[in-house]
Design an enzyme around this catalytic site. Structure first.
Site, short mmCIF file in Angstrom:
data_model
loop_
_atom_site.label_atom_id
_atom_site.label_comp_id
_atom_site.label_asym_id
_atom_site.label_seq_id
_atom_site.Cartn_x
_atom_site.Cartn_y
_atom_site.Cartn_z
N HIS C 18 0.86 -1.20 0.00
CA HIS C 18 0.00 0.00 0.00
C HIS C 18 0.89 1.24 0.00
O HIS C 18 2.12 1.15 0.14
CB HIS C 18 -0.98 0.01 1.19
CG HIS C 18 -0.38 0.29 2.53
ND1 HIS C 18 -1.11 0.85 3.55
CD2 HIS C 18 0.87 0.08 3.03
CE1 HIS C 18 -0.34 0.98 4.63
NE2 HIS C 18 0.85 0.52 4.34
N CYS C 37 5.86 6.40 4.76
CA CYS C 37 4.72 5.63 4.25
C CYS C 37 4.18 6.25 2.96
O CYS C 37 3.30 5.67 2.31
CB CYS C 37 3.60 5.55 5.28
SG CYS C 37 4.10 4.73 6.80
N HIS C 43 5.09 0.35 -0.28
CA HIS C 43 5.83 -0.63 0.52
C HIS C 43 4.79 -1.72 0.90
O HIS C 43 3.74 -1.77 0.27
CB HIS C 43 6.44 0.03 1.75
CG HIS C 43 5.43 0.64 2.65
ND1 HIS C 43 4.81 1.84 2.37
CD2 HIS C 43 4.87 0.20 3.80
CE1 HIS C 43 3.93 2.12 3.32
NE2 HIS C 43 3.94 1.14 4.19
N HIS C 45 3.37 -5.14 3.82
CA HIS C 45 3.35 -5.75 5.14
C HIS C 45 2.82 -7.19 5.06
O HIS C 45 2.10 -7.54 4.14
CB HIS C 45 2.43 -4.97 6.09
CG HIS C 45 2.81 -3.55 6.31
ND1 HIS C 45 3.93 -3.19 7.02
CD2 HIS C 45 2.26 -2.38 5.89
CE1 HIS C 45 4.02 -1.86 7.05
NE2 HIS C 45 3.03 -1.35 6.36
N ASP C 83 -5.07 -10.91 -0.29
CA ASP C 83 -3.73 -11.49 -0.26
C ASP C 83 -2.97 -11.25 -1.57
O ASP C 83 -3.51 -11.47 -2.65
CB ASP C 83 -3.82 -13.00 0.02
CG ASP C 83 -2.46 -13.59 0.31
OD1 ASP C 83 -1.58 -12.88 0.83
OD2 ASP C 83 -2.27 -14.79 0.01
N HIS C 84 -1.73 -10.83 -1.43
CA HIS C 84 -0.87 -10.57 -2.58
C HIS C 84 -1.47 -9.49 -3.50
O HIS C 84 -1.33 -9.55 -4.72
CB HIS C 84 -0.56 -11.86 -3.35
CG HIS C 84 0.50 -12.67 -2.66
ND1 HIS C 84 0.25 -13.39 -1.51
CD2 HIS C 84 1.83 -12.87 -2.93
CE1 HIS C 84 1.35 -14.00 -1.11
NE2 HIS C 84 2.33 -13.69 -1.95
N GLU C 130 -0.42 -4.68 11.68
CA GLU C 130 0.33 -4.28 10.49
C GLU C 130 1.79 -4.72 10.61
O GLU C 130 2.41 -5.17 9.65
CB GLU C 130 0.24 -2.76 10.36
CG GLU C 130 0.63 -2.21 9.01
CD GLU C 130 0.57 -0.69 9.01
OE1 GLU C 130 -0.10 -0.14 8.12
OE2 GLU C 130 1.19 -0.05 9.88
#
Lengths: 145, 145, 145, 145, 145, 145
Positions: C18, C37, C43, C45, C83-84, C130
């Site tokens: 995100h 951020c 980047h 998580h 996911d992903h 996170e």
């Protein structure tokens, strides 16, 4: 030019029960050796398995081996056979105590078959964690004593 | 008399995104090889890096190397460059897939510079954990295959 | 006679990227507010989601709800969608910053659908971690401010 | 026929305080070298110790060594002597800085006594974790530098 | 229209020593009450602190409070004052036993100052973990008994 | 003046086996409801129990309750009775399925006896973690549904 070699570790979990017991020994002997692990109806653990494989990085894909292949193998050969089972009822423990030492050795022989299917990697370690406080590692049948 | 040799491990974390993709391959090939890791807009991880250094205990200070020196190096060379970044946009991944295998190798070359600055220790391992379920270790360019 | 009420927590993980950014603000403002951020290429998580559900123990099965039903729902509505992925590209973040605060609220609305399908349980909390150092919890739209 | 060799790891925890300080150095030197670890009244840690032992699986019991024997030894020689203590007041740190490097070496010499009592296993590693971010391993006095 | 309310948790770590001891009691009484925690030279822990704050999501930024502000406060008021210290030497423990119960209460009063600086959030919980096996939570001076 | 109230959490672990099965149901029904948890020879877990107690800080000792008293109770009533056992063979599961929901309720009734012995604290929660991915909390027989 040789490719750089990386060792990858992959982790899976399974839940199983077992009882440490030797039929040839007396009840007293079994209690003396195995203590509470010999309680007659067994107990269980959340087992954590880590398999370590070593191989050259493939220049095209950047991978040592495809984790999807490794996970498919583990789903079939590890999880399907050991998860939610009583270890003592499995063939591999018919003649052996279901200690985590013996489990580590059994898992080595299983993942050697992955090694045969994907010879670009070499199986170098199987680690089994029985609880957060103990673990057992097997480095192969030819590892020096 | 030789001093006793200790191996220390130091851990840092960084958050980054990446996408596994090879431009020279078709979309179908990329999907077949990398699966969900090839999703077009990328994804990310909380990466954990552990660096292992081996050296003799300094008789005066009782230390192998000053962790303050190691942390200062890591802040500058690891965190500043990798944290909150998209790995694919970094120079080191311009010609390589941003797999954690390749990341481990890159981090080895970075921490070799620490080794040069502080020759009393020897870099012996870089371990990168991508998720709690997989990790990649690099033991150096001369490690036996 | 009322049945005893138990609160169960179930955990899943997903990996996503995100970028915290508000289009209506200047680059300077974005940097001042979001710091690293806001790095342009994003980047990521390893997100951990825990959903808490409360309900009476079923006298016949001893369960509050069947975890197999809950996992099937999460596979379809949570893992498949998040996911992903790059959170910023998802519909739910088209008009909102992809902070974990907003993610927790979105996941609440998703798991409210599970609550509708299985009304014997009540959704009481969604927790999103996170990193190991921060987490965000949402207790519902009517939770007192 | 040789028996398969397994390496087991056993973990214990203890809580202790210490101060990194060298009497022969000036206050300025101590601060420069040890930083906040030199604060005059000391500080402390939850130390985690893992001892690794290697040995052949006993064909009768399936065990390398009885963990009950190892735990009894650790209760007496590790926990009793180090838990809830100030390391600097212990004999073993009378002439040495109480770094975790020196602690790892001291624990090696302690667990070598277990090795003497149970010669079927070989002590191969002592690992001490001071915090989640650093650890120190000692592989013995003859480990190659 | 009210904004949705989210509770965030932020975690920090510090290392400190302490000794549980009441001057007004005899040595025997101190030993009977505090056991090994009364050992004369003290011991220590890696303390983990989690602070929970509740507030409305800011519609523009998607955040309840800027973690950078919270971290800056914690660096100054928590880490700087408690990390690598002996708790018994701090003013706040001059007249109180340095139990983690009293530490949790002290940290509450510290983070109430953050609450005053950033009134958009409400401090709802301070949790202190002394070891992996025990923790202490304080919910404020007006929390019902 | 009222004393400040703190909530403490204490954690213990035990290893046990169980099988989810209802005698009154057919084999097909049992499989449909319990899936792999119904495997005939059972399986097992490393269970983690956290008990939360709330009480006023004693002004003299700085403690809510002496953890030594709590640990002694848990050793006798929790570990001795549940560790290394098959849950299905225990009296408390003679008429109930050995789900972790029912286990949490049983542990509540056990720790209520501690509450009676030490009325300065109030039992507010029992949490049982069956695996890292699921947990069950019981807040008492009068907790609102």
């Amino acid at each position: 030019v040789t490719s750089p070699v990386v060792q990858l570790g992959r982790v899976w979990h399974f839940c199983a029960s077992h009882r440490l017991h030797v039929d040839a020994l007396s009840a007293e002997e079994n209690t003396r050796i195995f203590g509470k692990c010999n309680h007659p109806h067994g107990h269980g653990h959340n087992y954590t398995v880590e398999v370590s494989l070593r191989g050259a990085i493939d220049a095209a894909t950047g991978m040592v081996v495809n984790l999807a292949d490794l996970d498919a193998f583990a789903a079939r050969e590890l999880i399907e056979r050991f998860d939610h089972r009583n270890l003592n009822t499995l063939d591999c423990f018919a003649d052996r105590v279901s200690t985590t030492e013996n489990l580590a050795r059994e898992l080595w022989s299983i993942f050697m078959k992955f090694n045969e299917l994907f010879p670009q990697v070499e199986l170098v370690r199987v680690r089994v964690e029985e609880t957060a406080n103990n673990s057992f590692e097997y480095f192969g049948d030819n590892a020096a004593q």
